[in-house]
Design an enzyme around this catalytic site. Structure first.
Site, PDB file in Angstrom:
ATOM      1  CE  LYS A  75      -4.023  -2.130   1.797  1.00 54.90           C
ATOM      2  NZ  LYS A  75      -4.669  -1.945   2.934  1.00 54.90           N
ATOM      3  CG  ASP A 111      -8.735  -0.109   3.658  1.00 57.92           C
ATOM      4  OD1 ASP A 111      -8.829  -0.889   3.434  1.00 57.92           O
ATOM      5  OD2 ASP A 111      -7.348  -0.041   3.355  1.00 57.92           O
ATOM      6  N   GLY A 137      -1.490   1.871  13.286  1.00 57.84           N
ATOM      7  CA  GLY A 137      -0.775   1.476  12.227  1.00 57.84           C
ATOM      8  C   GLY A 137      -1.322   1.936  10.782  1.00 57.84           C
TER       9      GLY A 137
HETATM   10  P1  NAP Z   1      -0.600  -2.518  11.327  1.00 60.78           P
HETATM   11  O1  NAP Z   1      -0.581  -1.547  10.042  1.00 60.78           O
HETATM   12  O2  NAP Z   1       0.859  -3.994  11.674  1.00 60.78           O
HETATM   13  O3  NAP Z   1      -0.477  -1.827  12.670  1.00 60.78           O
HETATM   14  C1  NAP Z   1      -0.502  -2.518  13.780  1.00 60.78           C
HETATM   15  C2  NAP Z   1      -0.776  -1.187  14.970  1.00 60.78           C
HETATM   16  O4  NAP Z   1      -1.012  -2.485  16.533  1.00 60.78           O
HETATM   17  C3  NAP Z   1       0.748  -0.184  15.694  1.00 60.78           C
HETATM   18  O5  NAP Z   1       0.263   0.578  15.425  1.00 60.78           O
HETATM   19  C4  NAP Z   1       0.764  -1.632  16.589  1.00 60.78           C
HETATM   20  O6  NAP Z   1       2.013  -0.808  18.036  1.00 60.78           O
HETATM   21  C5  NAP Z   1       0.099  -1.847  17.150  1.00 60.78           C
HETATM   22  N1  NAP Z   1       0.042  -2.771  18.283  1.00 60.78           N
HETATM   23  C6  NAP Z   1       0.365  -4.251  17.952  1.00 60.78           C
HETATM   24  N2  NAP Z   1      -0.227  -4.568  19.531  1.00 60.78           N
HETATM   25  C7  NAP Z   1       0.150  -4.056  20.225  1.00 60.78           C
HETATM   26  C8  NAP Z   1       0.225  -3.879  21.525  1.00 60.78           C
HETATM   27  N3  NAP Z   1       0.169  -6.059  21.640  1.00 60.78           N
HETATM   28  N4  NAP Z   1       0.109  -3.280  22.293  1.00 60.78           N
HETATM   29  C9  NAP Z   1      -0.329  -2.067  21.906  1.00 60.78           C
HETATM   30  N5  NAP Z   1      -0.602  -1.629  20.244  1.00 60.78           N
HETATM   31  C10 NAP Z   1      -0.116  -2.714  19.814  1.00 60.78           C
HETATM   32  O7  NAP Z   1      -1.408  -3.109  11.463  1.00 60.78           O
HETATM   33  P2  NAP Z   1      -2.988  -2.444  10.311  1.00 60.78           P
HETATM   34  O8  NAP Z   1      -2.330  -2.894   8.998  1.00 60.78           O
HETATM   35  O9  NAP Z   1      -2.987  -1.408  10.749  1.00 60.78           O
HETATM   36  O10 NAP Z   1      -4.146  -3.170  11.222  1.00 60.78           O
HETATM   37  C11 NAP Z   1      -4.755  -3.235  12.555  1.00 60.78           C
HETATM   38  C12 NAP Z   1      -6.029  -4.436  13.198  1.00 60.78           C
HETATM   39  O11 NAP Z   1      -6.818  -4.175  11.971  1.00 60.78           O
HETATM   40  C13 NAP Z   1      -5.697  -5.694  12.139  1.00 60.78           C
HETATM   41  O12 NAP Z   1      -5.854  -6.969  13.271  1.00 60.78           O
HETATM   42  C14 NAP Z   1      -6.336  -6.433  11.317  1.00 60.78           C
HETATM   43  O13 NAP Z   1      -6.390  -6.912  11.028  1.00 60.78           O
HETATM   44  C15 NAP Z   1      -7.178  -5.427  11.495  1.00 60.78           C
HETATM   45  N6  NAP Z   1      -7.891  -4.457   9.670  1.00 60.78           N
HETATM   46  C16 NAP Z   1      -9.478  -4.672   9.396  1.00 60.78           C
HETATM   47  C17 NAP Z   1      -9.110  -4.018   8.412  1.00 60.78           C
HETATM   48  C18 NAP Z   1     -10.613  -4.429   7.979  1.00 60.78           C
HETATM   49  O14 NAP Z   1     -11.052  -4.371   6.922  1.00 60.78           O
HETATM   50  N7  NAP Z   1     -11.405  -4.875   9.306  1.00 60.78           N
HETATM   51  C19 NAP Z   1      -8.921  -3.669   7.463  1.00 60.78           C
HETATM   52  C20 NAP Z   1      -7.217  -3.499   7.608  1.00 60.78           C
HETATM   53  C21 NAP Z   1      -6.847  -4.276   8.790  1.00 60.78           C
HETATM   54  P3  NAP Z   1       3.518  -0.896  17.119  1.00 60.78           P
HETATM   55  O15 NAP Z   1       3.680  -0.576  16.304  1.00 60.78           O
HETATM   56  O16 NAP Z   1       4.275  -0.714  18.334  1.00 60.78           O
HETATM   57  O17 NAP Z   1       3.798  -2.173  17.261  1.00 60.78           O
END
Ligand code: NAP
Length: 291
Positions: A75, A111, A137
């Site tokens: 992306k 998104d 994220g």
């Molecule tokens: P990402 O870019 O990897 O970002 C994840 C975020 O969560 C980061 O800020 C990370 O912090 C934080 N995080 C991870 N583990 C943590 C913990 N134990 N405690 C506190 N913060 C934590 O992932 P993303 O793409 O944004 O996705 C995030 C979530 O949204 C996922 O569950 C994904 O499945 C969901 N999602 C859903 C859709 C949908 O269409 N429904 C679309 C996209 C994503 P750090 O940088 O400190 O690790």
């Protein structure tokens, strides 16, 4: 659903570029929509990593693809390969949908729009509201950017100070606060007093971290139901499980809740509209693949 007459010399191509892609629901959703509306397109998945993205995009352009989606890890890289960016794509620095207009590539990020449509469907207002977001994220950035563009008054985003996204999110907060009417602040997730106060002042709380996602379903970043009141809507972007621990705690506290399935469906519906100019028939698709 495919028959021997389904794909002809006229069939237009749409696709997903990412790695991995084999698990994606996108081909099921888009091919069902093309079929229901008798549109002569097909949607395929291609496993493409970031280092091969420029070649893949050049090839798709050369063969006149109608458009494509991007998923992890492509992306951010796609931003450099577009000729034009939508406001949401420019703010987030991430493109999940490209429209090819005669060799000119228009990059969008649907998104956030998908999330906002799902939120509105659940009765949430965005304009004028204060929103608290957990995680910084890609998904969190998309939600922040679209909420700000749709008139949210304030966004407080909480992340670990060690986060690899911290500096990028500080930059996003500055841009949103200066380029839109929304005031966005990045705060330390460990500062529980500030987090609790922010939730109390918000109408919407969004978990945009993977905390609570299968297989680690026992976890939630908010565990005290006293932090949540019945005026609050709580959203989890996770859709596996359908009801995360956070959503269970929130529902028990009397909050309205919704999971990430609506966001997933509606980001696809928005991409579909950008490619075809038509509304995706979401009801049968939701029933078949998103129940
Ligand atoms: P990402 O870019 O990897 O970002 C994840 C975020 O969560 C980061 O800020 C990370 O912090 C934080 N995080 C991870 N583990 C943590 C913990 N134990 N405690 C506190 N913060 C934590 O992932 P993303 O793409 O944004 O996705 C995030 C979530 O949204 C996922 O569950 C994904 O499945 C969901 N999602 C859903 C859709 C949908 O269409 N429904 C679309 C996209 C994503 P750090 O940088 O400190 O690790």
């Amino acid at each position: 659903m495919l028959t021997e007459q389904s794909i002809t010399g006229h069939t237009g191509l749409t696709c997903l570029l990412g790695s991995p892609v084999a698990h994606s629901l996108s081909p099921l959703m888009h091919n069902m929509a093309f079929h229901l509306l008798s549109l002569d397109y097909v949607y395929l998945c291609f496993d493409v990593k970031e280092d091969r993205l420029p070649d893949a995009v050049a090839g798709l352009k050369a063969i006149g693809v109608r458009g494509f989606n991007l998923t992890m890890p492509n992306k951010n890289k796609m931003v450099e390969l577009c000729d034009h960016l939508s406001p949401a794509a420019a703010l987030t620095g991430a493109v999940n949908t490209v429209v090819n207009e005669n060799g000119i590539l228009y990059g969008h990020n649907t998104d956030g729009a998908g999330f906002i449509r799902a939120a509105k469907e659940k009765g949430c207002q965005i304009a004028g509201q204060t929103i608290t977001i957990l995680g910084a994220g890609g998904a969190a950035s998309a939600v922040c950017a679209q909420a700000a563009l749709d008139g949210a008054a304030a966004i407080r985003i909480f992340a670990r100070t060690s986060s690899r996204f911290y500096a990028r999110t500080e930059n996003l907060a500055q841009r949103i606060s200066s380029e839109t009417a929304c005031q966005m602040r990045l705060l330390d997730l460990a500062d529980t007093d500030v987090l609790r106060q922010s939730i109390a002042e918000s109408s919407l709380l969004v978990n945009a971290t993977p905390v609570g996602m299968a297989p680690d379903t026992a976890h939630s970043l908010i565990t005290d139901p006293a932090w949540l009141t019945s005026e609050l809507t709580v959203a989890d972007l996770i859709y596996n499980p359908r009801k995360t621990r956070l959503l269970q705690i929130a529902a028990d506290a009397g909050c309205h809740t919704f999971n990430g399935l609506g966001m997933l469906l509606y980001q696809g519906a928005e991409a579909f509209r950008l490619w075809t100019g038509q509304d995706m028939p979401v009801a049968p698709i939701r029933e078949k693949y998103f129940a």
